[in-house]
Enzyme design. Structure first.
Site, PDB file in Angstrom:
ATOM      1  CG  ASP A   1     -14.235  -6.880   0.962  1.00  0.00           C
ATOM      2  OD1 ASP A   1     -13.559  -6.101   2.146  1.00  0.00           O
ATOM      3  OD2 ASP A   1     -14.406  -6.436   0.139  1.00  0.00           O
TER       4      ASP A   1
ATOM      5  CE1 TYR B 263      -3.422  -2.873   0.365  1.00  0.00           C
ATOM      6  CE2 TYR B 263      -4.502  -0.716   0.630  1.00  0.00           C
ATOM      7  CZ  TYR B 263      -4.606  -2.066   0.336  1.00  0.00           C
ATOM      8  OH  TYR B 263      -5.782  -2.810   0.179  1.00  0.00           O
TER       9      TYR B 263
END
Ligand code: NAD
Ligand code: IPM
Ligand code: MN
Length: 360
Positions: A257, A151
């Site tokens: 998720d 990231y």
């Protein structure tokens, strides 16, 4: 005479884009009721940052706002950022990732908990542990490293080569692993599962080394390792065996998720970005769901459960439990938005939960 002064929490909201403002309004309405019911004050402030503000002014998260958030608030509650008019997502990088990185909120804590038995898409008639009671007890947390990994956006583009570098530092890996063990020990958990891809990515050796080192300090907790590919499979086949999963930034994003999908979807998934001793950033796991925006159909429960995590961190455990119990009660009573097969709108679901909290 006058009683003791009420505790007062300074909470900055960043409703953001898409359904963000609707779910934050819902959560705030419940928080206000909780404050009255449980005897504390919240000083709320609404910050305008998001796609509209960026498109109108060119500003993503101004330095003064960052400094204010760093120095003057007890918690930040964020809806979601992401808008089709900003295809490069640069405002979200500055606002969401910017806050995670610059506030050094190295723990992204994402619980995966089945709040009502009919919310899981998994078979309930045949469990892998041989029981057939038709109920699955899914209850684990993901500790997602939140300040490094893929990231950071390091890398380069040269001709047709797009190179992305993954950063794993000894300090960064050690502190997220330790946070997972500390959390496990504080709650009497007996197993921590670390996940990496050290069979394919040499840099992931640091995860193996640090896991071994830290695990040795926690003799009551069994350390186990799973490569992330097989962990994804096992999470689907036998989620009830997991207690605490610790992993890097990208795998934590994907697995959270997947975890949400096991227990009712993104409409119920909460998260907290933490650095112990500092103000945290609280956000539902879901995004801005642009197609649902402005229709009063977004599920507000993820934002309300996120607010419950915020209250727990602010040391209001009773109010935190009340919010969570009220959401559970709503799910059991059929107070369900369309993503859960119901017809109840965002505002009505929040009003039902608020009423429940007021009578707690
Ligand atoms: P998303 O989470 O917005 O939506 C994924 C799916 O889940 C969609 O079908 C959506 O309708 C549904 N959904 C999500 N939240 C819901 C809710 N509360 N109630 C009912 N249904 C819900 O993910 P996406 O579509 O991949 O991303 C949309 C935008 O959001 C993108 O710009 C993305 O970058 C951004 N995003 C932001 C955050 C954040 O700010 N924390 C998180 C994820 C994605
Ligand atoms: C999340 C989101 C963000 C992430 C995006 C919007 C950058 O998916 O919070 O899970 O990948 O961390
Ligand atoms: Mn995500």
């Amino acid at each position: 005479g006058r009683g003791p002064r009420l505790k007062r929490y300074r909470i900055a909201t960043i409703p953001g884009d898409g359904i963000g403002p609707e779910v934050i309004a819902a959560a705030v309405s419940v928080l206000e009721v909780a404050a009255r019911r449980f005897g504390f004050e919240i000083a709320l402030e609404r910050l305008p940052y998001g796609a509209d503000h960026y498109l109108a002014t060119g500003e993503t998260l101004p330095d003064a706002a960052f400094t204010h958030l760093k120095d003057d608030v007890d918690a930040i509650l964020l809806g979601a950022v992401g808008d089709p008019r900003v295809p490069g997502n640069e405002h979200a990088r500055d606002i969401l990732l910017g806050l995670r990185f610059r506030l050094d909120l190295y723990i992204n804590l994402r619980p995966v908990r089945l709040l009502h038995p009919d919310l899981t898409p998994l078979r309930t008639d045949r469990r892998t542990d041989g029981q057939t009671d038709g109920e699955r007890r899914i209850d684990f947390v993901i500790f997602r490293e939140n300040t490094e990994g893929m990231y950071l956006g390091r890398g380069r583009t040269e001709g047709d080569e797009y190179v992305a570098e993954e950063v794993n530092t000894g300090k960064g890996v050690e502190r997220i692993i330790r946070a997972a063990f500390e959390w496990a020990r504080a709650r009497g958990k007996t197993r921590v599962t670390m996940s990496d891809k050290s069979n394919a990515i040499p840099a992931h050796r640091i995860w193996q080394q640090k896991f071994k080192l830290v695990a040795a300090e926690y003799p009551g907790i069994t350390p186990e390792h799973r490569y992330v590919d097989v962990l994804a499979m096992e999470m689907v086949r036998e989620p009830e065996r997991f207690q605490v999963i610790v992993t890097n930034n990208l795998y934590g994003d994907i697995l959270s998720d997947l975890g949400a999908g096991l227990v009712g979807g993104l409409g119920l998934a909460a998260s907290a970005n933490l650095h112990p001793g500092r103000a945290g950033l609280f956000e539902p796991v879901h995004g801005s769901a642009p197609t649902l925006a402005g229709k009063d159909v977004a599920n507000p429960y993820a934002a309300i459960l996120t607010s419950a995590m915020m209250l727990a961190e602010l040391d209001e455990p009773d109010a935190s439990c009340a919010l969570e119990r009220a959401v559970r009660a709503g799910l059991a009573a059929g107070v369900r938005p369309p993503d859960l097969g119901g017809t109840v709108g965002t505002r009505a679901a929040a009003a039902w939960v608020a009423e429940q909290v007021s009578r707690h």
